[in-house]
Design a protein around this motif. Structure first.
Motif, PDB file in Angstrom:
ATOM      1  N   THR A  66       0.833  -1.209   0.000  1.00 21.74           N
ATOM      2  CA  THR A  66       0.000   0.000   0.000  1.00 21.74           C
ATOM      3  C   THR A  66       0.859   1.247   0.000  1.00 21.74           C
ATOM      4  O   THR A  66       0.581   2.213  -0.712  1.00 21.74           O
ATOM      5  N   ALA A  67       1.935   1.226   0.777  1.00 22.16           N
ATOM      6  CA  ALA A  67       2.843   2.373   0.811  1.00 22.16           C
ATOM      7  C   ALA A  67       3.539   2.567  -0.533  1.00 22.16           C
ATOM      8  O   ALA A  67       3.772   3.700  -0.962  1.00 22.16           O
ATOM      9  N   LEU A  68       3.853   1.484  -1.212  1.00 23.58           N
ATOM     10  CA  LEU A  68       4.476   1.596  -2.536  1.00 23.58           C
ATOM     11  C   LEU A  68       3.491   2.118  -3.573  1.00 23.58           C
ATOM     12  O   LEU A  68       3.848   2.915  -4.445  1.00 23.58           O
ATOM     13  N   LEU A  69       2.237   1.690  -3.481  1.00 22.43           N
ATOM     14  CA  LEU A  69       1.238   2.070  -4.478  1.00 22.43           C
ATOM     15  C   LEU A  69       0.953   3.570  -4.511  1.00 22.43           C
ATOM     16  O   LEU A  69       0.533   4.086  -5.536  1.00 22.43           O
ATOM     17  N   ARG A  70       1.219   4.273  -3.443  1.00 19.10           N
ATOM     18  CA  ARG A  70       0.962   5.715  -3.457  1.00 19.10           C
ATOM     19  C   ARG A  70       1.883   6.457  -4.426  1.00 19.10           C
ATOM     20  O   ARG A  70       1.647   7.611  -4.757  1.00 19.10           O
ATOM     21  N   HIS A  71       2.935   5.799  -4.896  1.00 23.60           N
ATOM     22  CA  HIS A  71       3.861   6.409  -5.845  1.00 23.60           C
ATOM     23  C   HIS A  71       3.473   6.155  -7.302  1.00 23.60           C
ATOM     24  O   HIS A  71       4.090   6.698  -8.204  1.00 23.60           O
ATOM     25  N   VAL A  72       2.463   5.334  -7.516  1.00 21.37           N
ATOM     26  CA  VAL A  72       2.012   5.023  -8.878  1.00 21.37           C
ATOM     27  C   VAL A  72       1.220   6.206  -9.418  1.00 21.37           C
ATOM     28  O   VAL A  72       0.278   6.673  -8.794  1.00 21.37           O
ATOM     29  N   ARG A  73       1.624   6.699 -10.570  1.00 23.00           N
ATOM     30  CA  ARG A  73       0.940   7.832 -11.185  1.00 23.00           C
ATOM     31  C   ARG A  73      -0.023   7.392 -12.276  1.00 23.00           C
ATOM     32  O   ARG A  73      -1.051   8.011 -12.499  1.00 23.00           O
ATOM     33  N   SER A  74       0.310   6.309 -12.969  1.00 24.54           N
ATOM     34  CA  SER A  74      -0.612   5.794 -13.981  1.00 24.54           C
ATOM     35  C   SER A  74      -0.265   4.339 -14.290  1.00 24.54           C
ATOM     36  O   SER A  74       0.872   3.915 -14.128  1.00 24.54           O
ATOM     37  N   VAL A  75      -1.296   3.614 -14.724  1.00 26.30           N
ATOM     38  CA  VAL A  75      -1.134   2.231 -15.157  1.00 26.30           C
ATOM     39  C   VAL A  75      -2.025   2.030 -16.360  1.00 26.30           C
ATOM     40  O   VAL A  75      -3.186   2.437 -16.357  1.00 26.30           O
ATOM     41  N   ARG A  76      -1.478   1.447 -17.401  1.00 31.64           N
ATOM     42  CA  ARG A  76      -2.260   1.097 -18.581  1.00 31.64           C
ATOM     43  C   ARG A  76      -2.029  -0.383 -18.845  1.00 31.64           C
ATOM     44  O   ARG A  76      -0.905  -0.863 -18.778  1.00 31.64           O
ATOM     45  N   VAL A  77      -3.101  -1.108 -19.111  1.00 32.50           N
ATOM     46  CA  VAL A  77      -3.016  -2.539 -19.362  1.00 32.50           C
ATOM     47  C   VAL A  77      -3.378  -2.795 -20.813  1.00 32.50           C
ATOM     48  O   VAL A  77      -4.387  -2.298 -21.308  1.00 32.50           O
ATOM     49  N   GLU A  78      -2.543  -3.568 -21.478  1.00 30.48           N
ATOM     50  CA  GLU A  78      -2.799  -3.945 -22.870  1.00 30.48           C
ATOM     51  C   GLU A  78      -2.707  -5.460 -22.969  1.00 30.48           C
ATOM     52  O   GLU A  78      -1.770  -6.063 -22.441  1.00 30.48           O
ATOM     53  N   ALA A  79      -3.670  -6.066 -23.611  1.00 29.49           N
ATOM     54  CA  ALA A  79      -3.683  -7.522 -23.749  1.00 29.49           C
ATOM     55  C   ALA A  79      -3.499  -7.918 -25.198  1.00 29.49           C
ATOM     56  O   ALA A  79      -4.075  -7.314 -26.100  1.00 29.49           O
ATOM     57  N   ALA A  80      -2.652  -8.906 -25.415  1.00 35.83           N
ATOM     58  CA  ALA A  80      -2.440  -9.512 -26.723  1.00 35.83           C
ATOM     59  C   ALA A  80      -2.436 -11.021 -26.479  1.00 35.83           C
ATOM     60  O   ALA A  80      -2.323 -11.459 -25.331  1.00 35.83           O
ATOM     61  N   PRO A  81      -2.571 -11.823 -27.529  1.00 37.37           N
ATOM     62  CA  PRO A  81      -2.599 -13.271 -27.311  1.00 37.37           C
ATOM     63  C   PRO A  81      -1.394 -13.761 -26.498  1.00 37.37           C
ATOM     64  O   PRO A  81      -0.249 -13.590 -26.906  1.00 37.37           O
ATOM     65  N   GLY A  82      -1.663 -14.298 -25.301  1.00 38.11           N
ATOM     66  CA  GLY A  82      -0.632 -14.883 -24.468  1.00 38.11           C
ATOM     67  C   GLY A  82       0.166 -13.926 -23.603  1.00 38.11           C
ATOM     68  O   GLY A  82       0.955 -14.358 -22.783  1.00 38.11           O
ATOM     69  N   VAL A  83      -0.021 -12.605 -23.794  1.00 33.06           N
ATOM     70  CA  VAL A  83       0.773 -11.634 -23.032  1.00 33.06           C
ATOM     71  C   VAL A  83      -0.099 -10.473 -22.582  1.00 33.06           C
ATOM     72  O   VAL A  83      -0.908  -9.955 -23.346  1.00 33.06           O
ATOM     73  N   ILE A  84       0.080 -10.065 -21.336  1.00 31.66           N
ATOM     74  CA  ILE A  84      -0.557  -8.861 -20.808  1.00 31.66           C
ATOM     75  C   ILE A  84       0.571  -7.892 -20.494  1.00 31.66           C
ATOM     76  O   ILE A  84       1.527  -8.238 -19.808  1.00 31.66           O
ATOM     77  N   THR A  85       0.482  -6.680 -21.019  1.00 32.55           N
ATOM     78  CA  THR A  85       1.523  -5.686 -20.794  1.00 32.55           C
ATOM     79  C   THR A  85       1.013  -4.592 -19.888  1.00 32.55           C
ATOM     80  O   THR A  85      -0.054  -4.019 -20.132  1.00 32.55           O
ATOM     81  N   LEU A  86       1.786  -4.297 -18.839  1.00 29.86           N
ATOM     82  CA  LEU A  86       1.479  -3.206 -17.920  1.00 29.86           C
ATOM     83  C   LEU A  86       2.419  -2.053 -18.243  1.00 29.86           C
ATOM     84  O   LEU A  86       3.626  -2.221 -18.200  1.00 29.86           O
ATOM     85  N   ASP A  87       1.869  -0.908 -18.577  1.00 25.77           N
ATOM     86  CA  ASP A  87       2.657   0.316 -18.718  1.00 25.77           C
ATOM     87  C   ASP A  87       2.428   1.107 -17.443  1.00 25.77           C
ATOM     88  O   ASP A  87       1.301   1.505 -17.150  1.00 25.77           O
ATOM     89  N   VAL A  88       3.502   1.310 -16.681  1.00 25.03           N
ATOM     90  CA  VAL A  88       3.391   1.908 -15.351  1.00 25.03           C
ATOM     91  C   VAL A  88       4.281   3.131 -15.264  1.00 25.03           C
ATOM     92  O   VAL A  88       5.404   3.127 -15.744  1.00 25.03           O
ATOM     93  N   ALA A  89       3.769   4.209 -14.641  1.00 25.33           N
ATOM     94  CA  ALA A  89       4.558   5.396 -14.363  1.00 25.33           C
ATOM     95  C   ALA A  89       4.574   5.615 -12.855  1.00 25.33           C
ATOM     96  O   ALA A  89       3.526   5.592 -12.203  1.00 25.33           O
ATOM     97  N   LEU A  90       5.777   5.778 -12.299  1.00 28.30           N
ATOM     98  CA  LEU A  90       5.954   6.012 -10.872  1.00 28.30           C
ATOM     99  C   LEU A  90       6.643   7.349 -10.655  1.00 28.30           C
ATOM    100  O   LEU A  90       7.463   7.759 -11.466  1.00 28.30           O
ATOM    101  N   ALA A  91       6.316   8.014  -9.572  1.00 25.10           N
ATOM    102  CA  ALA A  91       7.013   9.242  -9.173  1.00 25.10           C
ATOM    103  C   ALA A  91       7.225   9.171  -7.671  1.00 25.10           C
ATOM    104  O   ALA A  91       6.286   8.996  -6.914  1.00 25.10           O
ATOM    105  N   ILE A  92       8.469   9.287  -7.262  1.00 20.74           N
ATOM    106  CA  ILE A  92       8.832   9.183  -5.842  1.00 20.74           C
ATOM    107  C   ILE A  92       9.057  10.575  -5.279  1.00 20.74           C
ATOM    108  O   ILE A  92       9.788  11.382  -5.843  1.00 20.74           O
ATOM    109  N   GLY A  93       8.421  10.865  -4.165  1.00 22.43           N
ATOM    110  CA  GLY A  93       8.650  12.132  -3.471  1.00 22.43           C
ATOM    111  C   GLY A  93       8.029  13.333  -4.133  1.00 22.43           C
ATOM    112  O   GLY A  93       8.495  14.448  -3.968  1.00 22.43           O
ATOM    113  N   GLU A  94       6.978  13.129  -4.874  1.00 18.09           N
ATOM    114  CA  GLU A  94       6.290  14.264  -5.524  1.00 18.09           C
ATOM    115  C   GLU A  94       4.852  14.301  -5.122  1.00 18.09           C
ATOM    116  O   GLU A  94       4.220  13.373  -4.844  1.00 18.09           O
TER     117      GLU A  94
END
Length: 94
Positions: A66-94
Motif C-alpha cells: 500500500t505504501a508503494l502504491l501511493r507512488h504510482v501515477r498511472s497504469v495502462r493494461v494492454e492484452a495480446a494473445p498470451g501476453v498482458i503488458t502493464l505500462d506503469v509510471a511512478l514518481a517518488i517524493g512528488e
C-alpha cells in the motif's frame, strides 16, 4: 549487505516515503505471460481466503504494498494473445 538487512532497509524506506530516491521518475513497460498473471491471481485469491492472523504470521518481512502504491501515477493494461503488458509510471517524493 545481508538479505535481512537489505529487506529491513527497504521496509524503512517504504515506510518513510522512499527518501533515498526522492525525485525519481520511472516509466516502464512490463510484459507478463498470461500464465504468470493467472498464477498471481490464484495466489491472491488463496491468500484472501486465509485467516488474517495466519497471513500476518506467514509474511512478517513483507514490504508494505500500500505504501508503494501511493507512488504510482498511472497504469495502462494492454492484452495480446498470451501476453498482458502493464505500462506503469511512478514518481517518488512528488
Amino acid at each position: 549487505m545481508s538479505e535481512r538487512r537489505l529487506l529491513a532497509w527497504l521496509q524503512q524506506q517504504v515506510a518513510a516515503g522512499l527518501p533515498a530516491i526522492a525525485g525519481t521518475r520511472v516509466t516502464a513497460s512490463v510484459p507478463l505471460q498470461v500464465a504468470l498473471v493467472n498464477e498471481l491471481i490464484a495466489e491472491a485469491l488463496a491468500d484472501a481466503t486465509t485467516a488474517a492472523p495466519q497471513r500476518a504470521a506467514a509474511t512478517p518481512t513483507a514490504i508494505d504494498a500500500t505504501a508503494l502504491l501511493r507512488h504510482v501515477r498511472s497504469v495502462r493494461v494492454e492484452a495480446a494473445p498470451g501476453v498482458i503488458t502493464l505500462d506503469v509510471a511512478l514518481a517518488i517524493g512528488e
